[in-house]
Design an enzyme around this catalytic site. Structure first.
Site, PDB file in Angstrom:
ATOM      1  N   SER A   1      16.139 -11.399 -11.151  1.00  0.00           N
ATOM      2  CA  SER A   1      15.691 -12.789 -11.118  1.00  0.00           C
ATOM      3  C   SER A   1      14.939 -13.095 -12.398  1.00  0.00           C
ATOM      4  CB  SER A   1      14.766 -13.026  -9.923  1.00  0.00           C
ATOM      5  OG  SER A   1      14.154 -14.304 -10.012  1.00  0.00           O
TER       6      SER A   1
ATOM      7  N   TYR B   1       8.573 -11.117  -4.412  1.00  0.00           N
ATOM      8  CA  TYR B   1       9.977 -11.202  -4.809  1.00  0.00           C
ATOM      9  C   TYR B   1      10.164 -10.717  -6.244  1.00  0.00           C
ATOM     10  CZ  TYR B   1      14.596 -13.297  -5.588  1.00  0.00           C
ATOM     11  OH  TYR B   1      15.926 -13.505  -5.877  1.00  0.00           O
TER      12      TYR B   1
END
Length: 245
Positions: free
Chosen positions: A140, A153
């Site tokens: 990400s 995350y």
């Protein structure tokens, strides 16, 4: 099925980037094993879409963090299609909260799915992928963008990047590439769910291209790494429309 047909496993293949990637690989003539966590109807619809695109596909339920289930997933791919050439790790979860407020059980769940899940799938891939293959993990751009609320995350995805770079070097001599794609904000259920439209619009305006990424944008990059991009190896490709940290 032709002996030349390449076979891909796509975890998280029932929705979002995983589903779009499965369909994109179908257009390239792949046989695709769609790994899914629980939504059988969505997985079966993805199978239909892959077949409509020109590929072959089956759906197999598997918890990516469970080594027994992942072993069975690879077994099924080999039984149905003869082997595995490409592995795409697109399964993931993204609960949001400030670090000081995040329930530690939620943190453990994020690490279990995103980091352990990638490790377990990559472990089987490293043992079983055929020479000439490709492994693509999903990281990400949040590892760089450092957006508040995403600490768990982003931490899990930082670990995914470390796994990627090391595995690429451990597979020396196998002609197997290992790369990660790190999307920015992308219009998937994982990103959109629970966000007010005002926030979505504000995030979409941030990159110079002034829009959210689409699953198809990311799927094109993954398909490139899975196919012709043989000289890209041990890299993290940030795909975010030009968003800057």
């Amino acid at each position: 099925m032709s002996e030349n047909t390449r076979v891909a496993i796509v975890t998280g293949g029932s929705s979002g980037i995983g589903r779009e990637t499965a369909v994109r690989l179908g257009r390239d003539g792949f046989a695709v094993v769609i790994g899914y966590a629980g939504n059988k109807a969505s997985a079966e619809q993805a199978v239909t879409e892959v077949e409509a695109a020109g590929g072959r596909a089956i759906a197999v339920q598997a918890d990516v963090a469970d080594e027994v289930a992942v072993t069975a997933l690879f077994d099924r791919a080999e039984q149905e299609f003869g082997g595995v050439d490409v592995v795409i790790n697109a399964a993931g979860i993204m609960p949001l909260a400030p670090l000081a407020e995040l329930d530690l059980q939620v943190f453990d769940d994020v690490v279990r799915t995103n980091l352990r899940g990638t490790f377990v799938v990559d472990q089987q891939a490293g043992r079983r992928i055929r020479n000439g293959g490709a492994i693509v993990n999903i990281s990400s751009s949040l590892t760089l963008l450092a957006r508040p609320g995403y600490s768990a995350y982003a931490a899990s995805k930082g670990g995914v990047e470390a796994i990627t770079l090391i595995l690429a070097r451990e597979l020396r001599g196998r002609d197997v590439t290992v790369n990660a794609v790190a999307p920015g904000p992308t219009a998937t259920p994982l990103f959109l769910d629970g966000k007010p439209q005002e926030l979505i619009d504000r995030i979409a305006a941030e990159p110079p291209l002034e829009r959210l990424g689409q699953p198809s944008d990311i799927a094109e990059i993954i398909a490139f790494l899975a196919g012709p991009a043989r000289w890209i190896n041990g890299q993290v490709i940030y795909a975010n429309g030009g968003s800057a940290a």
